[in-house]
Write a protein that holds these residues in place. Structure first.
Motif, PDB file in Angstrom:
ATOM      1  N   ALA A  18       0.635  -1.242  -0.041  1.00 44.61           N
ATOM      2  CA  ALA A  18      -0.146  -0.005  -0.019  1.00 44.61           C
ATOM      3  C   ALA A  18       0.754   1.105  -0.194  1.00 44.61           C
ATOM      4  N   VAL A  19       0.537   2.331  -0.602  1.00 48.81           N
ATOM      5  CA  VAL A  19       1.171   3.391  -0.731  1.00 48.81           C
ATOM      6  C   VAL A  19       0.278   4.445  -0.504  1.00 48.81           C
ATOM      7  N   VAL A  20       0.564   5.262   0.530  1.00 49.52           N
ATOM      8  CA  VAL A  20      -0.432   6.353   0.737  1.00 49.52           C
ATOM      9  C   VAL A  20       0.342   7.690   0.407  1.00 49.52           C
ATOM     10  N   ARG A  21      -0.173   8.616  -0.424  1.00 51.68           N
ATOM     11  CA  ARG A  21       0.319   9.802  -1.031  1.00 51.68           C
ATOM     12  C   ARG A  21      -0.383  11.083  -0.607  1.00 51.68           C
ATOM     13  N   ILE A  22       0.136  11.926   0.123  1.00 56.14           N
ATOM     14  CA  ILE A  22      -0.145  13.382   0.210  1.00 56.14           C
ATOM     15  C   ILE A  22      -0.134  14.057  -1.097  1.00 56.14           C
ATOM     16  N   ASN A  23      -1.583  14.541  -1.527  1.00 53.51           N
ATOM     17  CA  ASN A  23      -1.506  14.772  -2.883  1.00 53.51           C
ATOM     18  C   ASN A  23      -1.952  16.281  -3.152  1.00 53.51           C
ATOM     19  N   ARG A  24      -1.082  17.099  -2.720  1.00 48.41           N
ATOM     20  CA  ARG A  24      -1.341  18.838  -2.649  1.00 48.41           C
ATOM     21  C   ARG A  24       0.009  19.269  -3.056  1.00 48.41           C
ATOM     22  N   HIS A  25       0.442  18.756  -4.284  1.00 49.13           N
ATOM     23  CA  HIS A  25       1.737  19.313  -4.936  1.00 49.13           C
ATOM     24  C   HIS A  25       1.791  20.640  -4.901  1.00 49.13           C
ATOM     25  N   ALA A  26       0.832  21.152  -5.502  1.00 49.55           N
ATOM     26  CA  ALA A  26       0.678  22.786  -5.732  1.00 49.55           C
ATOM     27  C   ALA A  26       0.822  23.503  -4.590  1.00 49.55           C
ATOM     28  N   LYS A  27       0.509  23.079  -3.238  1.00 45.20           N
ATOM     29  CA  LYS A  27       0.752  23.617  -2.220  1.00 45.20           C
ATOM     30  C   LYS A  27       1.973  23.092  -1.284  1.00 45.20           C
ATOM     31  N   ARG A  28       2.822  22.376  -1.822  1.00 43.92           N
ATOM     32  CA  ARG A  28       4.045  21.657  -1.100  1.00 43.92           C
ATOM     33  C   ARG A  28       3.670  20.668  -0.299  1.00 43.92           C
ATOM     34  N   ASN A  29       2.434  19.906  -0.707  1.00 45.76           N
ATOM     35  CA  ASN A  29       1.816  18.931  -0.042  1.00 45.76           C
ATOM     36  C   ASN A  29       1.595  19.160   1.497  1.00 45.76           C
ATOM     37  N   THR A  30       1.079  20.611   1.830  1.00 45.35           N
ATOM     38  CA  THR A  30       0.772  20.994   3.041  1.00 45.35           C
ATOM     39  C   THR A  30      -0.409  20.229   3.607  1.00 45.35           C
ATOM     40  N   ASP A  32      -4.038  20.433   5.835  1.00 46.06           N
ATOM     41  CA  ASP A  32      -5.275  21.194   6.312  1.00 46.06           C
ATOM     42  C   ASP A  32      -6.133  20.054   7.013  1.00 46.06           C
ATOM     43  N   GLU A  33      -7.285  20.427   7.544  1.00 42.44           N
ATOM     44  CA  GLU A  33      -8.260  19.720   8.258  1.00 42.44           C
ATOM     45  C   GLU A  33      -8.642  18.788   7.170  1.00 42.44           C
ATOM     46  N   LEU A  34      -9.021  18.877   6.010  1.00 39.36           N
ATOM     47  CA  LEU A  34      -9.389  17.962   4.939  1.00 39.36           C
ATOM     48  C   LEU A  34      -8.251  16.928   4.631  1.00 39.36           C
ATOM     49  N   THR A  35      -7.076  17.390   4.848  1.00 37.40           N
ATOM     50  CA  THR A  35      -5.960  16.223   4.614  1.00 37.40           C
ATOM     51  C   THR A  35      -5.809  15.420   5.688  1.00 37.40           C
ATOM     52  N   VAL A  36      -6.024  16.077   6.920  1.00 41.58           N
ATOM     53  CA  VAL A  36      -5.852  15.192   8.211  1.00 41.58           C
ATOM     54  C   VAL A  36      -7.268  14.111   8.157  1.00 41.58           C
ATOM     55  N   ALA A  37      -8.173  14.462   7.810  1.00 41.46           N
ATOM     56  CA  ALA A  37      -9.418  13.654   7.675  1.00 41.46           C
ATOM     57  C   ALA A  37      -9.165  12.365   6.650  1.00 41.46           C
ATOM     58  N   ALA A  38      -8.689  12.820   5.560  1.00 46.01           N
ATOM     59  CA  ALA A  38      -8.522  11.889   4.516  1.00 46.01           C
ATOM     60  C   ALA A  38      -7.314  10.867   4.981  1.00 46.01           C
ATOM     61  N   GLY A  67       4.322  20.735   5.974  1.00 44.58           N
ATOM     62  CA  GLY A  67       3.410  20.952   7.274  1.00 44.58           C
ATOM     63  C   GLY A  67       2.158  21.653   7.148  1.00 44.58           C
ATOM     64  N   ALA A  68       1.865  22.466   8.096  1.00 42.70           N
ATOM     65  CA  ALA A  68       0.529  23.082   7.962  1.00 42.70           C
ATOM     66  C   ALA A  68       0.455  24.005   6.950  1.00 42.70           C
ATOM     67  N   ASP A  69      -0.930  23.837   6.312  1.00 42.53           N
ATOM     68  CA  ASP A  69      -1.394  25.019   5.186  1.00 42.53           C
ATOM     69  C   ASP A  69      -1.414  26.307   5.982  1.00 42.53           C
ATOM     70  N   HIS A  70      -1.078  27.361   5.278  1.00 41.13           N
ATOM     71  CA  HIS A  70      -0.995  28.502   6.135  1.00 41.13           C
ATOM     72  C   HIS A  70      -2.525  29.117   5.940  1.00 41.13           C
TER      73      HIS A  70
END
Length: 265
Positions: A18-30, A32-38, A67-70
């Motif tokens: 299994a591979v879990v990828r943080i998928n917010r490259h345009a925001k440097r994979n920062t 936020d609350e939606l990412t935490v939930a996902a 880290g955390a989205d601004h």
């Protein structure tokens, strides 16, 4: 209007990788609350996936996570204490889901791992970083206490390093992360990171899945209990049960017959 991409991607191979990828490259994979939930949803899904044997965590593109989205931080600054406590508890529980996964978990870090991303690395069983990776816990620079990360940082690095890095916001490189025991391997670049992923996956897939999960669980249990006769008896109880299991019978038979066990076929 196009929909925003999923903040987290989960891919599982038929072999159980299994591979879990943080998928917010345009925001440097920062994060936020939606990412935490996902992330929490992905880890909860994997917890019950008996066919999954190893879990890799990485970022899409050339950065793990900054880290955390601004924008998330700005929203938190406008909220009350109770609302921010809810957000913080969600982060803590997400990291606990990762920490408690029965599978072997590996963080693959390139670019940067800041803030909550350091917590993700600490919650994994193993960490591999490229030589140019950068790390930091910057919270106190902005007036925040990264307390929700502390249990996982202390578990991975020990209290002294965790205290120092949390209180100083000191930036550190991959060599320092290795010394602090946040990571376990350094590789030159992304090609070698991919090769490390393949190597570790191959090793994990050679192991009996139930035995590996039980070994990981007991290591955690032992770390939380005093080394006394009760712990030794519990260890003997679990070892005896494992030795009498179907997996152990198959493993010994395969060893004696000089063949691959059924979980490798």
């Amino acid at each position: 209007m196009s929909l925003a991409p999923d903040p987290v991607l989960l891919d599982v191979s038929p072999e159980g990788l299994a591979v879990v990828r943080i998928n917010r490259h345009a925001k440097r994979n920062t994060i936020d609350e939606l990412t935490v939930a996902a992330l929490a949803d992905a880890f909860e899904t994997l917890k019950g996936a008996d066919h999954v044997r190893v879990v890799f965590l990485r970022g899409v593109g050339d950065v793990f996570s900054e880290g955390a989205d601004h924008e998330w931080l700005r929203r938190q600054a406008e909220r009350n204490r109770d609302d921010n406590e809810i957000d913080a508890l969600a982060v803590a529980r997400m990291l606990k889901h990762l920490h408690d996964l029965p599978q072997f978990t590996v963080a693959l870090i390139e670019g940067a791992a800041y803030g909550e991303a350091v917590g993700l690395a600490a919650a994994c069983d193993w960490g591999v970083a490229t030589s140019g990776a950068r790390f930091r816990l910057p919270h106190v620079r902005h007036g925040a206490n990264p307390a929700v990360l502390a249990p996982f940082l202390v578990d991975a690095m020990g209290p002294r390093a965790a205290r120092a890095l949390m209180a100083s916001a000191l930036p550190f490189d991959a060599e320092a992360a290795l010394r602090y025991r946040l990571i376990d391997e350094i590789v030159p670049g992304v090609e070698e990171l991919d090769a490390a992923m393949k190597r570790l996956a191959g090793l994990a897939l050679e192991n009996a899945p139930d035995a590996a999960a039980q070994a990981k669980a007991f290591a955690l249990y032992a770390s939380q209990h005093e080394l006394d006769d009760r712990l030794l008896k519990e260890a003997a109880k679990r070892t005896g049960a494992s030795a009498a299991s179907g997996e152990a019978r198959e493993g010994v038979a395969a060893l004696l017959d000089r063949r691959a066990p059924e979980w490798k076929s």
